[in-house]
Design a protein around this motif. Structure first.
Motif, PDB file in Angstrom:
ATOM      1  N   LEU A 176     -72.262 -38.468   4.371  1.00 44.12           N
ATOM      2  CA  LEU A 176     -71.795 -39.833   4.622  1.00 44.12           C
ATOM      3  C   LEU A 176     -72.599 -40.579   5.686  1.00 44.12           C
ATOM      4  O   LEU A 176     -72.617 -41.810   5.684  1.00 44.12           O
ATOM      5  N   LEU A 177     -73.239 -39.847   6.577  1.00 44.02           N
ATOM      6  CA  LEU A 177     -73.996 -40.496   7.654  1.00 44.02           C
ATOM      7  C   LEU A 177     -75.490 -40.228   7.575  1.00 44.02           C
ATOM      8  O   LEU A 177     -76.268 -40.884   8.272  1.00 44.02           O
ATOM      9  N   GLY A 178     -75.883 -39.259   6.748  1.00 44.40           N
ATOM     10  CA  GLY A 178     -77.289 -38.884   6.677  1.00 44.40           C
ATOM     11  C   GLY A 178     -77.769 -38.175   7.922  1.00 44.40           C
ATOM     12  O   GLY A 178     -78.972 -38.139   8.187  1.00 44.40           O
ATOM     13  N   ARG A 179     -76.846 -37.594   8.673  1.00 45.19           N
ATOM     14  CA  ARG A 179     -77.194 -36.899   9.913  1.00 45.19           C
ATOM     15  C   ARG A 179     -76.373 -35.632  10.059  1.00 45.19           C
ATOM     16  O   ARG A 179     -75.286 -35.521   9.505  1.00 45.19           O
ATOM     17  N   ARG A 180     -76.919 -34.698  10.830  1.00 47.32           N
ATOM     18  CA  ARG A 180     -76.181 -33.495  11.205  1.00 47.32           C
ATOM     19  C   ARG A 180     -76.197 -33.383  12.733  1.00 47.32           C
ATOM     20  O   ARG A 180     -76.837 -34.150  13.413  1.00 47.32           O
ATOM     21  N   GLY A 181     -75.486 -32.375  13.224  1.00 41.43           N
ATOM     22  CA  GLY A 181     -75.374 -32.187  14.668  1.00 41.43           C
ATOM     23  C   GLY A 181     -73.988 -32.591  15.125  1.00 41.43           C
ATOM     24  O   GLY A 181     -73.832 -33.530  15.906  1.00 41.43           O
ATOM     25  N   ILE A 182     -72.983 -31.890  14.620  1.00 38.79           N
ATOM     26  CA  ILE A 182     -71.611 -32.296  14.865  1.00 38.79           C
ATOM     27  C   ILE A 182     -71.242 -32.268  16.341  1.00 38.79           C
ATOM     28  O   ILE A 182     -70.411 -33.058  16.801  1.00 38.79           O
ATOM     29  N   THR A 183     -71.873 -31.395  17.122  1.00 33.63           N
ATOM     30  CA  THR A 183     -71.542 -31.358  18.552  1.00 33.63           C
ATOM     31  C   THR A 183     -71.973 -32.631  19.266  1.00 33.63           C
ATOM     32  O   THR A 183     -71.398 -33.004  20.286  1.00 33.63           O
ATOM     33  N   ARG A 184     -72.998 -33.314  18.729  1.00 30.38           N
ATOM     34  CA  ARG A 184     -73.423 -34.600  19.295  1.00 30.38           C
ATOM     35  C   ARG A 184     -72.657 -35.767  18.680  1.00 30.38           C
ATOM     36  O   ARG A 184     -72.403 -36.766  19.349  1.00 30.38           O
ATOM     37  N   LEU A 185     -72.306 -35.643  17.406  1.00 32.72           N
ATOM     38  CA  LEU A 185     -71.695 -36.762  16.686  1.00 32.72           C
ATOM     39  C   LEU A 185     -70.195 -36.870  16.915  1.00 32.72           C
ATOM     40  O   LEU A 185     -69.641 -37.977  16.852  1.00 32.72           O
ATOM     41  N   ARG A 186     -69.535 -35.762  17.166  1.00 31.18           N
ATOM     42  CA  ARG A 186     -68.078 -35.755  17.228  1.00 31.18           C
ATOM     43  C   ARG A 186     -67.553 -36.673  18.327  1.00 31.18           C
ATOM     44  O   ARG A 186     -68.162 -36.847  19.380  1.00 31.18           O
ATOM     45  N   GLY A 187     -66.428 -37.288  18.016  1.00 30.19           N
ATOM     46  CA  GLY A 187     -65.773 -38.135  19.003  1.00 30.19           C
ATOM     47  C   GLY A 187     -66.379 -39.511  19.170  1.00 30.19           C
ATOM     48  O   GLY A 187     -65.871 -40.310  19.956  1.00 30.19           O
ATOM     49  N   GLN A 188     -67.448 -39.826  18.428  1.00 26.33           N
ATOM     50  CA  GLN A 188     -68.114 -41.119  18.551  1.00 26.33           C
ATOM     51  C   GLN A 188     -67.858 -41.931  17.283  1.00 26.33           C
ATOM     52  O   GLN A 188     -68.300 -41.553  16.196  1.00 26.33           O
ATOM     53  N   TRP A 189     -67.168 -43.045  17.419  1.00 23.89           N
ATOM     54  CA  TRP A 189     -66.902 -43.874  16.248  1.00 23.89           C
ATOM     55  C   TRP A 189     -68.200 -44.421  15.676  1.00 23.89           C
ATOM     56  O   TRP A 189     -69.095 -44.839  16.398  1.00 23.89           O
ATOM     57  N   THR A 190     -68.290 -44.373  14.359  1.00 23.06           N
ATOM     58  CA  THR A 190     -69.437 -44.920  13.654  1.00 23.06           C
ATOM     59  C   THR A 190     -68.904 -45.608  12.397  1.00 23.06           C
ATOM     60  O   THR A 190     -67.713 -45.917  12.328  1.00 23.06           O
ATOM     61  N   GLU A 191     -69.758 -45.875  11.444  1.00 24.60           N
ATOM     62  CA  GLU A 191     -69.330 -46.519  10.209  1.00 24.60           C
ATOM     63  C   GLU A 191     -69.862 -45.740   9.018  1.00 24.60           C
ATOM     64  O   GLU A 191     -71.010 -45.295   9.006  1.00 24.60           O
ATOM     65  N   ALA A 192     -69.011 -45.563   8.010  1.00 28.92           N
ATOM     66  CA  ALA A 192     -69.419 -44.928   6.762  1.00 28.92           C
ATOM     67  C   ALA A 192     -68.686 -45.608   5.621  1.00 28.92           C
ATOM     68  O   ALA A 192     -67.487 -45.881   5.713  1.00 28.92           O
ATOM     69  N   GLN A 193     -69.401 -45.908   4.567  1.00 28.06           N
ATOM     70  CA  GLN A 193     -68.817 -46.571   3.409  1.00 28.06           C
ATOM     71  C   GLN A 193     -68.070 -47.851   3.798  1.00 28.06           C
ATOM     72  O   GLN A 193     -67.019 -48.181   3.259  1.00 28.06           O
ATOM     73  N   GLY A 194     -68.620 -48.558   4.770  1.00 31.95           N
ATOM     74  CA  GLY A 194     -68.087 -49.853   5.141  1.00 31.95           C
ATOM     75  C   GLY A 194     -66.804 -49.834   5.939  1.00 31.95           C
ATOM     76  O   GLY A 194     -66.111 -50.854   6.006  1.00 31.95           O
ATOM     77  N   ARG A 195     -66.487 -48.705   6.582  1.00 32.94           N
ATOM     78  CA  ARG A 195     -65.247 -48.640   7.376  1.00 32.94           C
ATOM     79  C   ARG A 195     -65.447 -47.707   8.563  1.00 32.94           C
ATOM     80  O   ARG A 195     -66.378 -46.889   8.586  1.00 32.94           O
ATOM     81  N   PRO A 196     -64.603 -47.850   9.607  1.00 32.70           N
ATOM     82  CA  PRO A 196     -64.754 -46.985  10.779  1.00 32.70           C
ATOM     83  C   PRO A 196     -64.619 -45.514  10.404  1.00 32.70           C
ATOM     84  O   PRO A 196     -63.774 -45.143   9.577  1.00 32.70           O
ATOM     85  N   ALA A 197     -65.460 -44.695  11.011  1.00 28.40           N
ATOM     86  CA  ALA A 197     -65.478 -43.267  10.704  1.00 28.40           C
ATOM     87  C   ALA A 197     -65.627 -42.465  11.995  1.00 28.40           C
ATOM     88  O   ALA A 197     -66.421 -42.823  12.874  1.00 28.40           O
ATOM     89  N   LEU A 198     -64.868 -41.390  12.086  1.00 29.38           N
ATOM     90  CA  LEU A 198     -64.886 -40.535  13.271  1.00 29.38           C
ATOM     91  C   LEU A 198     -65.278 -39.116  12.883  1.00 29.38           C
ATOM     92  O   LEU A 198     -64.513 -38.413  12.218  1.00 29.38           O
ATOM     93  N   PRO A 199     -66.463 -38.664  13.283  1.00 27.49           N
ATOM     94  CA  PRO A 199     -66.819 -37.261  13.054  1.00 27.49           C
ATOM     95  C   PRO A 199     -65.995 -36.347  13.964  1.00 27.49           C
ATOM     96  O   PRO A 199     -65.770 -36.657  15.136  1.00 27.49           O
ATOM     97  N   MET A 200     -65.575 -35.229  13.409  1.00 27.73           N
ATOM     98  CA  MET A 200     -64.810 -34.237  14.154  1.00 27.73           C
ATOM     99  C   MET A 200     -65.256 -32.840  13.757  1.00 27.73           C
ATOM    100  O   MET A 200     -65.840 -32.630  12.694  1.00 27.73           O
ATOM    101  N   PHE A 201     -64.938 -31.866  14.637  1.00 24.52           N
ATOM    102  CA  PHE A 201     -65.172 -30.480  14.277  1.00 24.52           C
ATOM    103  C   PHE A 201     -64.316 -30.105  13.068  1.00 24.52           C
ATOM    104  O   PHE A 201     -63.170 -30.524  12.944  1.00 24.52           O
ATOM    105  N   HIS A 202     -64.870 -29.290  12.201  1.00 21.08           N
ATOM    106  CA  HIS A 202     -64.101 -28.751  11.086  1.00 21.08           C
ATOM    107  C   HIS A 202     -63.125 -27.701  11.631  1.00 21.08           C
ATOM    108  O   HIS A 202     -63.476 -26.924  12.519  1.00 21.08           O
TER     109      HIS A 202
END
Length: 231
Positions: A176-202
């Protein structure tokens, strides 16, 4: 020895035909490539005008070999009208057995996490995965497998039309974001498919790394605050 061919006419022996002159290889015949799996997935997904039609389209898609070794097509769970849509990675053994996402130990942890902020899959959360079929021995999906199934995921999100996306794990972030590195991405709001998206640990990762549950709790509070802000 050079082979010489003879022909016979009216029972009279003719002279030997001259030996054929050796020719170099001709131009290679064009290689016909099959249909592009990603383009075909995009067309099939775009034609689906309901969740049931989308599920049928995924079941009919023949290019992803994961389906050959899987027991079940794991499509979704939860409430289709939910404001929050969770996107996981791929089914595990228990998910493959039951045909639903997040039903093993990771699913039980997810339910407790959601309950801590007043959410539940029965009423307020919708859940799916990037991959609908379990990879062999729970290996990571290959890039081409992710690419060919992402159009179906994108259409799935369009049909549910949630206010917020929760993207759990590296595979989901990749899709959905074209990126990996969940420890860096988690907790930071971004956008995916035209709406707010929050990466989290699985949740499966949290079971292996329980010391990270503090960060997961902070992310849940971020989700709760965003829902209140958009209410």
């Amino acid at each position: 020895m050079t082979n010489v061919s003879y022909s016979f006419t009216n029972h009279e022996e003719s002279q030997p035909a001259p030996a054929a002159v050796a020719q170099g290889p001709g131009p290679a015949a064009p290689v016909e490539s099959g249909p592009d799996p990603v383009e075909q997935a995009r067309a099939m997904a775009g034609a689906a005008d309901s969740l049931e039609a989308l599920r049928e389209a995924i079941a009919a898609f023949e290019h992803c070999e994961l389906k050959l070794g899987a027991r079940s097509l794991v499509f979704c769970d939860g409430a289709p009208g939910a404001r929050v849509m969770i996107v996981g990675e791929a089914p595990g053994r228990e998910e493959d057995r039951q045909g639903k996402p997040f039903v093993g130990r990771a699913g039980q942890l997810l339910d407790r996490m959601l309950g801590a902020i007043g959410l539940s899959r029965a009423e307020s959360v919708y859940i799916t995965n990037v991959l609908p079929w379990r990879p062999p021995r729970n290996r990571d999906p290959k890039p081409d497998e992710i690419a060919m199934m992402t159009p179906f995921l994108a259409r799935h999100i369009e049909l549910i039309d949630p206010d917020l996306l929760v993207i759990m794990g590296n595979i989901s972030c990749d899709a959905l974001l074209g990126r990996r590195g969940i420890t860096r991405l988690r907790g930071q709001w971004t956008e995916a498919q035209g709406r707010p998206a929050l990466p989290m640990f699985h949740p499966a990762y949290l079971l292996r790394q329980p010391q990270l549950k503090r960060e997961a709790w902070a992310d849940l509070l971020e989700l709760q605050a965003k829902m209140k802000a958009l209410a």
